[in-house]
Enzyme design. Sequence first.
Site, PDB file in Angstrom:
ATOM      1  N   HIS A   1       0.830  -1.204   0.000  1.00 44.50           N
ATOM      2  CA  HIS A   1       0.000   0.000   0.000  1.00 44.50           C
ATOM      3  C   HIS A   1       0.870   1.261   0.000  1.00 44.50           C
ATOM      4  O   HIS A   1       0.609   2.209  -0.747  1.00 44.50           O
ATOM      5  CB  HIS A   1      -0.939   0.012   1.215  1.00 44.50           C
ATOM      6  CG  HIS A   1      -2.082  -0.938   1.100  1.00 44.50           C
ATOM      7  ND1 HIS A   1      -1.954  -2.278   1.326  1.00 44.50           N
ATOM      8  CD2 HIS A   1      -3.394  -0.738   0.779  1.00 44.50           C
ATOM      9  CE1 HIS A   1      -3.127  -2.871   1.155  1.00 44.50           C
ATOM     10  NE2 HIS A   1      -4.012  -1.966   0.817  1.00 44.50           N
TER      11      HIS A   1
ATOM     12  N   HIS B   1       1.316  -3.283   9.442  1.00 38.92           N
ATOM     13  CA  HIS B   1       2.735  -3.093   9.143  1.00 38.92           C
ATOM     14  C   HIS B   1       3.421  -2.370  10.297  1.00 38.92           C
ATOM     15  O   HIS B   1       2.764  -1.676  11.082  1.00 38.92           O
ATOM     16  CB  HIS B   1       2.934  -2.286   7.856  1.00 38.92           C
ATOM     17  CG  HIS B   1       2.450  -2.982   6.628  1.00 38.92           C
ATOM     18  ND1 HIS B   1       3.146  -3.999   6.030  1.00 38.92           N
ATOM     19  CD2 HIS B   1       1.322  -2.813   5.886  1.00 38.92           C
ATOM     20  CE1 HIS B   1       2.480  -4.424   4.965  1.00 38.92           C
ATOM     21  NE2 HIS B   1       1.371  -3.717   4.861  1.00 38.92           N
TER      22      HIS B   1
END
Length: 441
Positions: A48, A99
Amino acid sequence: MVHILASGVFFSGFIKDLFCLPRPLSPPLTRITMSGSAALEYGFPSTHSTNAVSVAVYALYLLTSPDTVMSPWLNIVLQGTLYLYVFSIVIGRLYCGMHGFFDVFIGCALGAFIAFVQCRYGEAFDEMVVTGSLKQLLLIILIILVFVRIHPEPADDCPCFDDSVAFAGVAVGCEIAYWHYAQTSYSWSAPIPGTVPYSLEGMGLIKTIVRLSLGVLVIFAWRGIMKPSLLRILPPIFRGLEKLGLILPRRFFTKASQYNKVPGQLKDDDVIPRISDIPTILTSIRHPRRRAVSVGPQSEADAYETLAYREKRRRESVSSGQTGTPSVSRGSPMTPLSDGDQKRGPSPLGDRSGLVSRKQTKLEEYEHMMGTGTPRYSPEVVATGERSSVIATTPSNSAEYGPEGPNEEEMFSRILKPRVRYDVEVVTKLIVYSGKSSVLC
């Protein structure tokens, strides 16, 4: 822009399967996720973040170009929107627990590098494709296929390779369509070679709608015809190639010699839905689902990382001399002495520990820390062979499993099983996605 997105997905997935670094530990972290496939992917780097930064940097490059004809006020608004977009994506990946800081940092760096290459060499590459010969086009396609072939094989059943193959097919289709259209008499050479001659005023609204509708129908028809056809045609060919020793199978993909036919309803393509899925999509839009809060390991990589983390805590507990004997999991490097070991002499740690005195190698320590468990799936998951599209695990009561949470068997039993994947799907994805992108271009 297609090159940027395809490169971001492909190379971030390449690095994910190369390093096989899991997502942040959960617990102590609580994940907020909507995608089951994302939970099965590795965490480093963040795809992303890569895509957000690459698109934003390239868009900023165009907005700050001397050739822009946009008003200064609108230009500033769009630049601010891009900065807000990147910030929200990167911070959102951290907030959702998908993340860590290192994941998004490297993802941002990779995205900036991809955008730099596009800004520096993008126009020259496009011109080479348009004005090049068929041999040059085939060379570009061959390079893309080579990258697909050398894509690393992950330690766990990670779906990154599937996304990489799909976007490689998109890149192949775009290059073929771009080159072919530039060779026809319909394309314009200005403002750039291969420009599509389109004008809303000249064509009209009705013809524009018909044109777009026809293109969408062709895409659905291509997918509906080519995918089932390839899944029937390719398995016998792959079996013949396998007998000749020409197949280079990938781990986690079932070889053609191990199945009779490929099921017709593979849930491997959510980009272009089937016509039968449209009512369900409309229902989900009217009644949006709640966010899924996930606690605990969601993939094999997560489970092994959790076991390693527990083992590290046990080692620290022993080295600090805390009272009580820490629990030792099966396969731990601190294995109780066997009868033969006890005859050799007492342990230097004393009767309190009763542990093996032999110092293990770094490799043995690492293997034991990563655990020795084997995934055990629930009967309903094994029966269906499919993974859920949403992971929504209710936080377990730690008292039920002990102070450290679920044991190894329970941990692996809660992991969702990825669906069975077949070797012919790699070629199928390349052809189907190349055809889709060709029609779109």
